[in-house]
Design a protein around this motif. Structure first.
Motif, PDB file in Angstrom:
ATOM      1  N   GLY A  30       0.842  -1.192   0.000  1.00  0.00           N
ATOM      2  CA  GLY A  30       0.000   0.000   0.000  1.00  0.00           C
ATOM      3  C   GLY A  30       0.878   1.243   0.000  1.00  0.00           C
ATOM      4  O   GLY A  30       0.648   2.194  -0.745  1.00  0.00           O
ATOM      5  N   LYS A  31       1.916   1.210   0.851  1.00  0.00           N
ATOM      6  CA  LYS A  31       2.817   2.356   0.955  1.00  0.00           C
ATOM      7  C   LYS A  31       3.628   2.514  -0.337  1.00  0.00           C
ATOM      8  O   LYS A  31       3.833   3.646  -0.809  1.00  0.00           O
ATOM      9  N   ASP A  35       3.590   5.870  -2.439  1.00  0.00           N
ATOM     10  CA  ASP A  35       4.827   6.610  -2.735  1.00  0.00           C
ATOM     11  C   ASP A  35       4.976   6.821  -4.239  1.00  0.00           C
ATOM     12  O   ASP A  35       5.392   7.889  -4.689  1.00  0.00           O
ATOM     13  N   MET A  36       4.617   5.776  -4.997  1.00  0.00           N
ATOM     14  CA  MET A  36       4.711   5.876  -6.452  1.00  0.00           C
ATOM     15  C   MET A  36       3.804   7.000  -6.959  1.00  0.00           C
ATOM     16  O   MET A  36       4.201   7.818  -7.775  1.00  0.00           O
ATOM     17  N   LEU A  37       2.566   7.023  -6.427  1.00  0.00           N
ATOM     18  CA  LEU A  37       1.612   8.067  -6.843  1.00  0.00           C
ATOM     19  C   LEU A  37       2.131   9.447  -6.463  1.00  0.00           C
ATOM     20  O   LEU A  37       2.094  10.383  -7.258  1.00  0.00           O
ATOM     21  N   LYS A  38       2.638   9.559  -5.209  1.00  0.00           N
ATOM     22  CA  LYS A  38       3.139  10.860  -4.731  1.00  0.00           C
ATOM     23  C   LYS A  38       4.284  11.350  -5.598  1.00  0.00           C
ATOM     24  O   LYS A  38       4.384  12.537  -5.906  1.00  0.00           O
ATOM     25  N   ASN A  39       5.179  10.418  -5.989  1.00  0.00           N
ATOM     26  CA  ASN A  39       6.367  10.824  -6.741  1.00  0.00           C
ATOM     27  C   ASN A  39       6.072  11.068  -8.219  1.00  0.00           C
ATOM     28  O   ASN A  39       6.700  11.915  -8.843  1.00  0.00           O
ATOM     29  N   ASP A  40       5.137  10.305  -8.775  1.00  0.00           N
ATOM     30  CA  ASP A  40       4.978  10.327 -10.234  1.00  0.00           C
ATOM     31  C   ASP A  40       3.768  11.095 -10.735  1.00  0.00           C
ATOM     32  O   ASP A  40       3.685  11.423 -11.909  1.00  0.00           O
ATOM     33  N   PHE A  41       2.772  11.348  -9.853  1.00  0.00           N
ATOM     34  CA  PHE A  41       1.568  12.046 -10.303  1.00  0.00           C
ATOM     35  C   PHE A  41       1.800  13.549 -10.194  1.00  0.00           C
ATOM     36  O   PHE A  41       2.162  14.051  -9.147  1.00  0.00           O
ATOM     37  N   SER A  43       0.251  17.304 -10.292  1.00  0.00           N
ATOM     38  CA  SER A  43      -1.004  18.051 -10.228  1.00  0.00           C
ATOM     39  C   SER A  43      -1.135  18.957 -11.440  1.00  0.00           C
ATOM     40  O   SER A  43      -0.162  19.583 -11.868  1.00  0.00           O
ATOM     41  N   LYS A  44      -2.320  18.989 -12.006  1.00  0.00           N
ATOM     42  CA  LYS A  44      -2.570  19.930 -13.115  1.00  0.00           C
ATOM     43  C   LYS A  44      -4.008  20.385 -13.040  1.00  0.00           C
ATOM     44  O   LYS A  44      -4.925  19.554 -13.047  1.00  0.00           O
ATOM     45  N   GLY A  45      -4.213  21.695 -12.940  1.00  0.00           N
ATOM     46  CA  GLY A  45      -5.578  22.236 -12.838  1.00  0.00           C
ATOM     47  C   GLY A  45      -6.295  21.631 -11.633  1.00  0.00           C
ATOM     48  O   GLY A  45      -5.718  21.478 -10.564  1.00  0.00           O
ATOM     49  N   PRO A  46      -7.558  21.239 -11.826  1.00  0.00           N
ATOM     50  CA  PRO A  46      -8.308  20.695 -10.695  1.00  0.00           C
ATOM     51  C   PRO A  46      -7.921  19.249 -10.360  1.00  0.00           C
ATOM     52  O   PRO A  46      -8.381  18.722  -9.338  1.00  0.00           O
ATOM     53  N   ALA A  47      -7.114  18.603 -11.187  1.00  0.00           N
ATOM     54  CA  ALA A  47      -6.682  17.224 -10.906  1.00  0.00           C
ATOM     55  C   ALA A  47      -5.417  17.273 -10.049  1.00  0.00           C
ATOM     56  O   ALA A  47      -4.303  17.343 -10.567  1.00  0.00           O
ATOM     57  N   THR A  48      -5.609  17.305  -8.726  1.00  0.00           N
ATOM     58  CA  THR A  48      -4.467  17.483  -7.831  1.00  0.00           C
ATOM     59  C   THR A  48      -4.030  16.158  -7.207  1.00  0.00           C
ATOM     60  O   THR A  48      -4.846  15.265  -7.004  1.00  0.00           O
ATOM     61  N   VAL A  49      -2.748  16.095  -6.903  1.00  0.00           N
ATOM     62  CA  VAL A  49      -2.198  14.869  -6.311  1.00  0.00           C
ATOM     63  C   VAL A  49      -2.837  14.608  -4.937  1.00  0.00           C
ATOM     64  O   VAL A  49      -3.045  13.466  -4.548  1.00  0.00           O
ATOM     65  N   GLU A  50      -3.203  15.686  -4.224  1.00  0.00           N
ATOM     66  CA  GLU A  50      -3.841  15.519  -2.906  1.00  0.00           C
ATOM     67  C   GLU A  50      -5.114  14.690  -3.033  1.00  0.00           C
ATOM     68  O   GLU A  50      -5.420  13.866  -2.183  1.00  0.00           O
ATOM     69  N   ARG A  51      -5.861  14.955  -4.100  1.00  0.00           N
ATOM     70  CA  ARG A  51      -7.121  14.237  -4.303  1.00  0.00           C
ATOM     71  C   ARG A  51      -6.885  12.737  -4.450  1.00  0.00           C
ATOM     72  O   ARG A  51      -7.728  11.916  -4.129  1.00  0.00           O
ATOM     73  N   VAL A  52      -5.710  12.388  -4.972  1.00  0.00           N
ATOM     74  CA  VAL A  52      -5.416  10.982  -5.228  1.00  0.00           C
ATOM     75  C   VAL A  52      -4.846  10.299  -3.987  1.00  0.00           C
ATOM     76  O   VAL A  52      -5.175   9.150  -3.693  1.00  0.00           O
ATOM     77  N   VAL A  53      -3.993  11.000  -3.256  1.00  0.00           N
ATOM     78  CA  VAL A  53      -3.273  10.316  -2.171  1.00  0.00           C
ATOM     79  C   VAL A  53      -3.866  10.533  -0.772  1.00  0.00           C
ATOM     80  O   VAL A  53      -3.603   9.730   0.114  1.00  0.00           O
ATOM     81  N   ASN A  54      -4.641  11.586  -0.570  1.00  0.00           N
ATOM     82  CA  ASN A  54      -5.189  11.812   0.772  1.00  0.00           C
ATOM     83  C   ASN A  54      -6.508  11.068   0.958  1.00  0.00           C
ATOM     84  O   ASN A  54      -7.564  11.566   0.602  1.00  0.00           O
TER      85      ASN A  54
END
Ligand code: HEC
Length: 207
Positions: A30-31, A35-41, A43-54
């Motif tokens: 899971g981690k 980590d992969m998402l945090k490092n590779d995603f 953020s652009k416009g309303p599609a933010t990395v926070e939305r994916v990882v939090n």
């Protein structure tokens, strides 16, 4: 000499197997994925990395039990999600089905190609059949064709349908359906329009 050598070999093999086993148990996939998402995603416009990882508590619990979930955990998630549902402030559940159809057809909003703050769609057709006229629809969700005709507009149906659209996880702990009201994907007025699409006798859903 020979005997000792053989025993050492067995011990070494045992240690290797034990080592592999403990490595497999200790890897927190899971981690690793997070980590992969945090490092590779990016953020652009309303599609933010926070939305994916939090993840919120319900999402975390759903991730903790991806295949089978104890009934008590499902009940805990559903009870928590039920508390988030806000019924329409003016007590009116139904808007205009014509607007609801446009919302159900639209998959726009919250994507990297959308402007921040642009109007979101509900993309209902991506997962549900709704009308006879629209022949392009997904089937992850059940067909909603004739939804209102079959269920009527009693108080329980109004509350349930609103709640399901507002926060699908209140009725099905780890539902695949987006939590439209809870996550601010659709506004109260938009949910009213989608409600009318499902429940108004004049709506093509009920023809
Ligand atoms: C990503 C897929 C997906 C999208 C998009 C989606 N739904 Fe669903 N929906 C589901 C699934 C799966 C179920 C059945 C499982 C469950 O209850 O969670 C469902 C169930 C429902 C139900 C309950 C049906 C019943 O018989 O009780 C209603 C009502 C509903 N959806 C309405 C909508 C509306 C309106 C929209 C658009 C605003 C929408 N859904 C968008 C996947 C989706």
């Amino acid at each position: 000499m020979k005997r000792i050598g053989k025993m050492a070999g067995v011990a070494l093999a045992t240690m290797t197997v034990a080592g592999c086993a403990s490595l497999m148990v200790e890897t927190d996939y899971g981690k690793v994925a997070l980590d992969m998402l945090k490092n590779d995603f990016v953020s652009k416009g309303p599609a933010t990395v926070e939305r994916v990882v939090n993840q919120d508590e319900a999402q975390k619990l759903c991730s903790d039990y991806p295949l089978e979930r104890p009934a008590a955990i499902s009940a805990q998630i559903e009870a928590g999600q039920m508390k988030t549902i806000k019924l329409p402030a003016d007590g009116k559940f139904l808007g205009k089905w014509q607007e609801g159809e446009k919302i159900a057809q639209s998959g726009r909003g919250m994507q990297s190609s959308d402007a921040v703050g642009s109007v979101n769609g509900g993309n209902c057709y991506a997962c549900h059949q709704l009308t006879k006229e629209e022949i392009s629809f997904g089937n992850i969700g059940p067909s909603l064709y004739h939804y209102g005709e079959m269920r009527g507009q009693g108080e329980a149906i109004l509350n349930y349908t609103w709640g399901k659209i507002y926060n699908a996880q209140a009725y099905n702990a780890c539902s695949n359906m987006p939590r439209f009201g809870h996550n601010g994907v659709l506004t109260e007025a938009q949910i009213k329009d989608v409600m009318a699409l499902l429940l108004d006798p004049a709506s093509p859903v009920n023809k």
